[in-house]
Design a protein around this motif. Structure first.
Motif, short mmCIF file in Angstrom:
data_model
loop_
_atom_site.label_atom_id
_atom_site.label_comp_id
_atom_site.label_asym_id
_atom_site.label_seq_id
_atom_site.Cartn_x
_atom_site.Cartn_y
_atom_site.Cartn_z
N SER A 152 19.60 2.52 8.52
CA SER A 152 18.72 2.17 7.40
C SER A 152 18.12 3.42 6.77
O SER A 152 18.18 4.53 7.32
N ASP A 153 17.52 3.25 5.60
CA ASP A 153 16.84 4.36 4.93
C ASP A 153 15.43 4.54 5.47
O ASP A 153 14.92 5.67 5.52
N VAL A 154 14.81 3.44 5.88
CA VAL A 154 13.46 3.49 6.44
C VAL A 154 13.36 2.45 7.54
O VAL A 154 13.85 1.32 7.38
N PHE A 155 12.73 2.81 8.66
CA PHE A 155 12.48 1.86 9.75
C PHE A 155 10.97 1.73 9.91
O PHE A 155 10.24 2.72 10.05
N ILE A 156 10.48 0.48 9.89
CA ILE A 156 9.05 0.22 9.99
C ILE A 156 8.79 -0.73 11.16
O ILE A 156 9.19 -1.89 11.12
N PRO A 157 8.10 -0.26 12.21
CA PRO A 157 7.71 -1.15 13.29
C PRO A 157 6.41 -1.87 12.95
O PRO A 157 5.57 -1.32 12.22
N SER A 158 6.25 -3.08 13.45
CA SER A 158 5.02 -3.82 13.15
C SER A 158 3.97 -3.63 14.23
O SER A 158 2.84 -4.10 14.07
N GLN A 159 4.32 -2.94 15.33
CA GLN A 159 3.31 -2.70 16.34
C GLN A 159 2.40 -1.57 15.92
O GLN A 159 2.80 -0.68 15.16
N THR A 160 1.18 -1.60 16.42
CA THR A 160 0.17 -0.64 15.98
C THR A 160 -0.02 0.50 16.95
O THR A 160 -0.78 1.43 16.66
N ALA A 204 0.82 -1.21 0.00
CA ALA A 204 0.00 0.00 0.00
C ALA A 204 0.86 1.26 0.00
O ALA A 204 0.46 2.30 -0.56
N LEU A 205 2.05 1.18 0.61
CA LEU A 205 2.97 2.31 0.62
C LEU A 205 3.70 2.46 -0.71
O LEU A 205 4.37 3.48 -0.94
N GLY A 206 3.61 1.45 -1.57
CA GLY A 206 4.21 1.54 -2.89
C GLY A 206 5.59 0.95 -3.03
O GLY A 206 6.27 1.17 -4.04
N TYR A 207 6.05 0.18 -2.04
CA TYR A 207 7.37 -0.45 -2.15
C TYR A 207 7.33 -1.57 -3.19
O TYR A 207 6.46 -2.43 -3.15
N PRO A 208 8.29 -1.59 -4.11
CA PRO A 208 8.32 -2.64 -5.15
C PRO A 208 8.75 -3.98 -4.56
O PRO A 208 9.40 -4.02 -3.49
N PRO A 209 8.44 -5.08 -5.22
CA PRO A 209 8.81 -6.41 -4.73
C PRO A 209 10.31 -6.61 -4.55
O PRO A 209 10.74 -7.47 -3.79
N SER A 210 11.11 -5.82 -5.24
CA SER A 210 12.57 -5.97 -5.17
C SER A 210 13.18 -5.30 -3.94
O SER A 210 14.39 -5.40 -3.73
N THR A 211 12.37 -4.65 -3.12
CA THR A 211 12.88 -3.92 -1.95
C THR A 211 13.67 -4.85 -1.03
O THR A 211 13.20 -5.94 -0.69
N LEU A 212 14.84 -4.39 -0.63
CA LEU A 212 15.66 -5.14 0.33
C LEU A 212 15.15 -4.86 1.73
O LEU A 212 15.12 -3.70 2.17
N ILE A 213 14.73 -5.92 2.43
CA ILE A 213 14.15 -5.78 3.76
C ILE A 213 14.98 -6.56 4.76
O ILE A 213 15.19 -7.76 4.62
N TYR A 214 15.46 -5.85 5.78
CA TYR A 214 16.17 -6.51 6.87
C TYR A 214 15.19 -6.71 8.02
O TYR A 214 14.52 -5.76 8.45
N ILE A 215 15.09 -7.93 8.54
CA ILE A 215 14.20 -8.23 9.65
C ILE A 215 14.95 -8.09 10.96
O ILE A 215 15.87 -8.86 11.24
N ALA A 216 14.56 -7.10 11.73
CA ALA A 216 15.15 -6.90 13.07
C ALA A 216 14.23 -7.58 14.08
O ALA A 216 13.23 -7.00 14.51
N ALA A 217 14.56 -8.79 14.43
CA ALA A 217 13.69 -9.56 15.33
C ALA A 217 14.40 -10.84 15.74
O ALA A 217 15.44 -11.20 15.18
N GLY A 218 13.79 -11.52 16.70
CA GLY A 218 14.24 -12.85 17.05
C GLY A 218 13.67 -13.86 16.08
O GLY A 218 13.20 -13.51 14.98
#
Length: 275
Positions: A266-274, A200-214
């Motif tokens: 990073s260029d963008v940080f996205i939290p999954s909490q609401t 929905a934000l418009g990120y293409p499928p090729s976006t490199l995503i680093y998962i910061a989590a356990g």
């Protein structure tokens, strides 16, 4: 955060703060950093009479100032005892909370080994793509169990989480209605929902995503709901060899520190909490 600490010139001597008066006295000893106290404490003399400020709260405040000048500068060993670090707790005065936050933020640093590997992982991410985003995906087993958020899980998985919550003594809330939690906005986004959000934000499928989590609960069975939309997903274990991660593998706070370094670069940080 220090219950006691040793002065460099008197090795072996241990001391602590016993009153709010001690707080004011100690802060005046450090002329280089005392501006922090003077600027952030509106009326420091008032805290001499304030019985709500406990010994540990005083130590929070001066620990950063003391450690910065006398320990980190000389590369001497300092032992930090784990304690409650949430600034919103205990109904402390706002000035005290501001000072605790400033002192700790200015004084605390990661160890050289953590800094080195964190920067190395950032370099490896940049070699894969010009830009990357960090997703703080809170979908670990203990998080789901603690919050009671079981949306999208199987009955067997939900039961496993319920049993874990029941057996964890320091978790006080045992009976949780998952539907009410979700409706109330208390649940983190699922991997599938994160994928929809990124689209929905418009990120293409090729976006490199680093998962910061356990470790993601359910492994690829649940993570695939994200990677089916965004296949370019990486974890620290994919960027570093085992020999590099082994020194930190048994220390969750240290692996979290690596995630932190990667996140702030990073260029963008996205939290999954609401919330």
């Amino acid at each position: 955060m220090l219950s006691s600490f040793t002065e460099p010139l008197e090795k072996g001597k241990s001391w602590g703060l016993e009153s709010s008066r001690s707080l004011i006295r100690v802060l005046t000893l450090f002329s280089k950093d005392s501006f922090i106290a003077l600027n952030l404490l509106s009326h420091p003399e008032d805290y001499e009479k304030d019985s709500t400020i406990s010994t540990i709260d005083q130590i929070y405040i001066i620990s950063g100032l003391y450690a910065k000048n006398y320990f980190f500068g000389d590369l001497q060993l300092i032992h930090v005892a784990k304690s409650d670090s949430r600034l919103a707790n205990n109904d402390l005065p706002v000035d005290i909370q501001r000072l605790r936050c400033r002192a700790l933020y200015d004084a605390l640093h990661f160890s050289p080994s953590i800094n080195w590997l964190g920067k190395k992982l950032v370099e490896r991410l940049r070699s894969r793509a010009e830009r990357y985003i960090v997703l703080h995906l809170r979908y670990e087993k203990d998080m789901l169990s603690f919050t009671g958020c079981t949306y999208g899980l199987t009955d067997a998985e939900s039961e496993e989480l319920r049993i874990m919550r029941e057996k964890t003594n320091h978790w006080k809330t045992k009976n949780i209605n998952s539907t009410e939690q979700r409706i109330g906005g208390f649940c983190h986004l699922t991997p599938k929902e994160v994928g929809v959000f990124l689209q929905a934000l418009g990120y293409p499928p090729s976006t490199l995503i680093y998962i910061a989590a356990g470790e993601i609960y359910g492994g690829n069975a649940h993570l695939s709901e994200l990677t089916s939309c965004y296949p370019n997903v990486v974890f620290k274990e994919m960027l570093a060899i085992a020999e590099e991660l082994n020194p930190f593998s048994k220390h969750a706070s240290q692996t979290a520190a690596l995630d932190y370094i990667i996140s702030i670069e990073s260029d963008v940080f996205i939290p999954s909490q609401t919330d």
